[in-house]
Scaffold this motif. Structure first.
Motif, PDB file in Angstrom:
ATOM      1  N   ILE A 253       0.851  -1.194   0.000  1.00 17.43           N
ATOM      2  CA  ILE A 253       0.000   0.000   0.000  1.00 17.43           C
ATOM      3  C   ILE A 253       0.885   1.241   0.000  1.00 17.43           C
ATOM      4  CG2 ILE A 253      -1.884   1.216   1.163  1.00 17.43           C
ATOM      5  CD1 ILE A 253      -2.639  -1.599   0.206  1.00 17.43           C
TER       6      ILE A 253
ATOM      7  N   GLN B  35      -2.274   5.264  -2.545  1.00 17.49           N
ATOM      8  CA  GLN B  35      -3.456   4.453  -2.276  1.00 17.49           C
ATOM      9  C   GLN B  35      -4.158   4.885  -0.989  1.00 17.49           C
ATOM     10  OE1 GLN B  35      -0.934   0.973  -3.027  1.00 17.49           O
ATOM     11  NE2 GLN B  35      -2.773  -0.047  -3.785  1.00 17.49           N
ATOM     12  N   ILE B  36      -3.372   5.269   0.011  1.00 16.37           N
ATOM     13  CA  ILE B  36      -3.973   5.744   1.257  1.00 16.37           C
ATOM     14  C   ILE B  36      -4.746   7.034   1.012  1.00 16.37           C
ATOM     15  CG2 ILE B  36      -3.507   6.623   3.593  1.00 16.37           C
ATOM     16  CD1 ILE B  36      -1.230   4.724   3.828  1.00 16.37           C
TER      17      ILE B  36
ATOM     18  N   GLY C 289      -7.984   6.075  -0.654  1.00 15.48           N
ATOM     19  CA  GLY C 289      -8.886   5.454   0.306  1.00 15.48           C
ATOM     20  C   GLY C 289      -9.464   6.460   1.278  1.00 15.48           C
ATOM     21  N   ALA C 290      -8.626   7.399   1.710  1.00 14.68           N
ATOM     22  CA  ALA C 290      -9.047   8.410   2.681  1.00 14.68           C
ATOM     23  C   ALA C 290     -10.075   9.377   2.103  1.00 14.68           C
ATOM     24  CB  ALA C 290      -7.828   9.193   3.181  1.00 14.68           C
TER      25      ALA C 290
ATOM     26  N   SER D 170      -8.340  -2.829   5.363  1.00 15.14           N
ATOM     27  CA  SER D 170      -8.193  -1.535   4.685  1.00 15.14           C
ATOM     28  C   SER D 170      -9.441  -0.679   4.850  1.00 15.14           C
ATOM     29  CB  SER D 170      -7.876  -1.740   3.202  1.00 15.14           C
ATOM     30  OG  SER D 170      -8.863  -2.548   2.582  1.00 15.14           O
TER      31      SER D 170
ATOM     32  N   SER E  67      -8.953   0.964   8.371  1.00 16.27           N
ATOM     33  CA  SER E  67      -7.751   1.793   8.505  1.00 16.27           C
ATOM     34  C   SER E  67      -7.666   2.900   7.460  1.00 16.27           C
ATOM     35  CB  SER E  67      -6.496   0.916   8.446  1.00 16.27           C
ATOM     36  OG  SER E  67      -6.508   0.088   7.298  1.00 16.27           O
ATOM     37  N   LEU E  68      -7.874   2.559   6.191  1.00 15.44           N
ATOM     38  CA  LEU E  68      -7.735   3.568   5.129  1.00 15.44           C
ATOM     39  C   LEU E  68      -8.987   4.419   4.987  1.00 15.44           C
ATOM     40  CD1 LEU E  68      -5.827   1.611   2.324  1.00 15.44           C
ATOM     41  CD2 LEU E  68      -5.002   2.528   4.480  1.00 15.44           C
TER      42      LEU E  68
ATOM     43  N   GLY F 223      -8.244   6.911   7.925  1.00 14.05           N
ATOM     44  CA  GLY F 223      -7.737   7.850   6.909  1.00 14.05           C
ATOM     45  C   GLY F 223      -8.795   8.846   6.490  1.00 14.05           C
TER      46      GLY F 223
ATOM     47  N   THR G  47      -8.202  -4.456  -1.796  1.00 14.28           N
ATOM     48  CA  THR G  47      -7.126  -3.826  -1.032  1.00 14.28           C
ATOM     49  C   THR G  47      -5.954  -3.454  -1.930  1.00 14.28           C
ATOM     50  OG1 THR G  47      -7.735  -5.057   0.952  1.00 14.28           O
ATOM     51  CG2 THR G  47      -5.521  -4.147   0.898  1.00 14.28           C
TER      52      THR G  47
END
Length: 631
Positions: A248, A252-253, A256-257, A280, A283-284, A288, A376
Motif C-alpha cells: 500500500i 493508495q492511502i 482510500g481516505a 483496509s 484503517s484507510l 484515513g 485492497t
C-alpha cells in the motif's frame, strides 16, 4: 377611459423566448428520460477530478503531502478536537499526536530502525494500534498490519513474507505470540504492549512510552520522497493460497481516505468504526477518511449487534461503516422501540444483499447506503453515489476515460479468461457476468505483493486486447446493466467470502491434511439461504483403513484456522474428482451443496453450541435452511 394596460403597457417578450422556454423544458424532459443520472454522475465526477487535481497540484509544486502530514497539521490546527473516542475515553488530535511521538522516540532510542524498514503490528482494535502505526510512520517505517484471527503456520508465513525488523504485539494477543515465538525468525525483535514480560528476550513498550519525550522526531525521517513509495502492508487472501502482503503506497492511502468525503461526509461527522483496523476498510477508509475530513471517530474493540445502536445514540454517531454480514446481524436483532431514534445519515461499506438493504432502510430509517467496490491491492474502485439498491457503483464514458476497466469472458471449467482464435480476450455484453480487469498504467498503478514476485505476476494479465497492454485481474465477476450500474456476481479461483472475510481454500485444506487419517481435502464454498457469501465445506478422502475422527477434526480446525475459515460442513467421499488439468473438481460439489436428501455420502455439520462436528440429518438441514440453527 383608458385602462391600466394603456397607462402602463405590459412588456412583450421577444418572439424567441417562448420557443427557448419550450426547448429548455424539452431538453430537461429528454435528460430525465434518457439520462436520469446525468447530474449525479457529473457531481461525482467533479469530486473525483477535484481531489485528483489537488494531489497533482502538490506534485507540481514539488510537495509530497501524505495522510500523516495532514494529521500532524490538524493536530496543530485543532488540537483539542476529539479524534478518537474509545470506551468512553476521548483522545484529542493533540493527544494522539503526542503519544505517537513518544512511541517514535522509544524506537528511535532502543532500535536501529532505518527509514523504509518494516515493522509488523499484531494488535486488536484499541487506541494504541493507531498510536504505534502513526509513531512508526513518523520514523519512515513500513507498517505491516497482521490479521489477529490468523494463527500459527499462517501467521508465521505472514510475518516472514513481509520481513520485519520488529514485531509489536498487543497485550490481549500474548497467547498467539506464545504459539509462534519458538518458530519466529531469530532476527525479529519482539515488543509487547505491557510493562513487564514473562517471555525471555521480549521487550516491553508501555513502561518506555511513559518515560519517553513527546517531541517530534526529525522531519527527514517521515518525509515521503514519492507518493508511490510503500507505507503499509495489508494482508489479503487474494484468489489463491496463504495470505499475501499487499503493498500500500501513500497514493493508495490518499485515495482510500477520500472515500467518506466523496460520499458527502464532513468535518462535523462522527464516524463509528467496528471493523478490525487490520482491514483496509477500517484503517484507510475509516481512520484515513476521518483525517481527510478533520472529523471524529468512535472506535469499538469488537462489533456488537446488541450494542450497536445504543453506541450510535450515546456518541451521536452520524456515519457508520459496514460489511454485508454486519447489516444482516443488525436486522436479525429483536425489534425494539425507537430503532429510528438516532443521528446516523450515511452507511459506507460493501457486500450488503438486496433484501437486507431494503430491510435495513425500512427498519432503521432514512440512512443513505453508500455501497462501494474496491480490492485492497487493486487499482480500480466503484462507488454507488446514487443509492441504487444492489449496485456497487456506476460507470460512464468519462469515468472509464480516467479509470479504464473491462468485463471479459471467463471459462469456469478451465478457470481462466477466454481468448479467441487470435489470442485476444473478449468483452461480455451488458447484462452478462464477466471478469473485472482494470488497466495498469502510470495513473493507475498496481504495486503488487511484498516479497512475492510470482504472486504479483499472477495478478496481471498481459496482451489482453492488443500487444503490450497490461491489466490487473481482480478475481471478481461483475455484471454491468443497460443503465451502466455495476453488480458484484461472484469470486473466481480458490477463494470464497464468509462473515465478511476472504477464505483461501488452499489454506484450509493444508490445515486439514495435517491430520494423519486424511488423504486429501477439497475445500469450497456453498450458498446458505439467508446468509451473505458462502459457508466453507470440505470434501474428504480418508487414508486406507483409516476412520474419520470428528473430535480430532474439530480440534484441528479451531486451533489452526480463524473462526470464519473453519469448514461448517464435511463430506466424506470414496474418490476425489479431478479436472482434465489435474485440479480438484469443485463445480459439481458446489452445485450439490450440503443436502442429505440428495447426497449419499456421509455429511457432518460444525455445531458451535456443542463444539463438535455432528451428523448432518435431514432435520438439522431443515433447521439450517429455516434459520433456526445459528451459523
Amino acid at each position: 377611459m383608458r385602462g391600466w394596460g394603456d397607462l402602463y403597457p405590459l412588456p412583450v417578450p421577444p418572439s424567441w423566448v417562448p420557443g427557448a422556454a419550450v426547448g429548455i423544458l424539452s431538453l430537461h424532459f429528454i435528460q430525465k428520460l434518457l439520462f436520469p443520472y446525468f447530474w449525479a454522475d457529473l457531481r461525482y465526477l467533479f469530486k473525483v477530478l477535484t481531489y485528483g487535481l489537488r494531489v497533482e497540484m502538490y506534485r507540481l509544486q514539488g510537495r509530497v503531502v501524505t495522510v500523516l502530514d495532514k494529521f500532524v497539521k490538524l493536530a496543530e490546527k485543532q488540537p483539542h478536537k476529539p479524534f478518537l473516542i474509545y470506551e468512553g475515553t476521548v483522545h484529542t488530535y493533540r493527544d494522539v499526536d503526542r503519544r505517537s511521538n513518544r512511541i517514535a522516540q522509544v524506537f528511535l532510542q532502543h532500535e536501529a530502525l532505518k527509514k523504509g524498514d518494516t515493522v509488523a503490528l499484531l494488535m486488536g482494535n484499541e487506541p494504541d494500534f493507531i498510536h504505534v502505526w502513526f509513531g512508526l510512520a513518523k520514523l519512515g517505517c513500513v507498517v505491516a498490519f497482521l490479521n489477529f484471527n490468523v494463527r500459527f503456520r499462517s501467521l508465521l508465513h505472514c510475518v516472514s513474507s513481509c520481513e520485519p525488523k520488529i514485531l509489536v504485539v498487543g497485550a490481549d494477543l500474548l497467547g498467539t505470540l506464545e504459539e509462534i515465538l519458538p518458530k519466529l525468525q531469530k532476527d525479529v525483535s519482539v515488543w509487547i504492549m505491557a510493562k513487564d514480560s514473562k517471555f525471555p528476550s521480549v521487550h516491553t513498550l508501555l513502561d518506555k512510552i511513559e518515560a519517553a519525550s513527546e517531541d517530534p522526531v526529525p522531519v527527514h525521517r517521515c518525509s515521503a520522497n514519492s507518493l508511490k513509495s510503500a507505507v503499509l502492508y495489508i494482508f489479503t487472501s487474494g484468489t489463491t493460497g496463504l495470505p499475501k502482503a499487499a503493498v500500500i503506497s501513500h497514493f493508495q492511502i490518499l485515495k482510500g481516505a477520500a472515500g467518506l468525503w466523496a460520499f458527502g461526509a464532513t468535518s462535523e461527522d462522527i464516524i463509528y468504526i467496528t471493523l478490525p483496523l487490520y482491514h483496509s476498510a477500517a484503517s484507510l477508509l475509516g481512520i484515513g477518511g476521518c483525517i481527510e475530513l478533520g472529523a471524529t471517530c468512535v472506535l469499538k474493540k469488537k462489533f456488537s449487534a446488541s450494542q450497536f445502536w445504543s453506541d450510535c445514540r450515546r456518541y451521536n454517531v452520524t456515519v457508520i461503516q459496514y460489511i454485508g454480514e454486519l447489516c444482516r446481524y443488525l436486522c436479525n436483532q429483536p425489534v425494539k422501540e425507537g430503532e429510528k431514534n438516532h443521528k446516523v445519515r450515511l452507511a459506507v461499506g460493501n457486500g450488503v444483499r438486496n433484501d437486507v438493504w431494503r430491510e435495513f432502510l425500512d427498519r432503521f430509517g432514512a440512512v443513505k447506503i453508500c455501497e462501494f467496490y474496491g480490492a485492497t491491492e487493486g487499482n480500480i474502485c466503484f462507488m454507488n453515489h446514487t443509492g441504487k439498491i444492489g449496485s456497487v457503483g456506476r460507470t460512464n464514458f468519462f469515468y472509464k476515460l480516467f479509470f479504464p476497466f473491462d468485463l471479459i469472458k471467463y471459462d469456469f471449467q478451465k478457470d481462466e479468461p477466454i481468448r479467441n482464435k487470435h489470442g485476444w480476450c473478449e468483452k461480455v455484453k451488458k447484462g452478462e457476468a464477466g471478469l473485472l480487469i482494470s488497466k495498469v498504467n502510470a495513473k493507475n498503478p498496481f504495486f503488487g505483493y511484498a516479497g512475492n514476485k510470482r504472486h504479483t505476476e499472477k495478478k496481471l494479465l498481459c496482451e489482453v486486447f492488443k500487444k503490450g497492454d497490461l491489466y490487473f485481474n481482480t478475481g471478481d465477476l461483475m455484471v454491468q446493466d443497460h443503465d451502466n450500474f455495476l453488480y458484484f456476481w461472484d469470486r473466481i479461483g480458490d477463494t470464497f467470502r464468509w462473515k465478511g472475510e476472504n477464505v483461501a481454500t488452499t489454506e484450509v485444506s493444508d490445515v486439514i491434511v495435517m491430520l494423519d487419517f486424511i488423504q486429501e481435502a477439497n475445500v469450497y464454498g456453498v450458498s446458505v439461504p439467508g446468509h451473505e457469501g458462502k459457508a466453507g465445506m470440505a470434501s474428504l478422502i480418508l487414508k486406507h483403513n483409516a476412520s474419520l475422527d470428528l473430535e480430532q477434526m474439530y480440534k484441528q480446525v479451531v486451533t489452526y484456522l480463524p473462526s470464519y475459515a473453519c469448514p461448517l460442513f464435511l463430506r466424506v467421499q470414496e474418490k476425489m474428482e479431478m479436472t482434465g488439468t489435474f485440479k480438484q473438481q469443485k463445480f459439481r460439489l458446489v452445485d450439490e451443496g450440503f443436502n442429505p436428501s440428495t447426497i449419499t455420502d456421509p455429511l457432518y455439520f460444525l455445531d458451535n453450541s456443542k463444539k463438535a462436528y455432528v451428523l448432518l440429518t435431514k432435520e438439522l438441514h431443515e433447521m439450517i435452511l429455516s434459520g433456526k440453527m445459528k451459523l
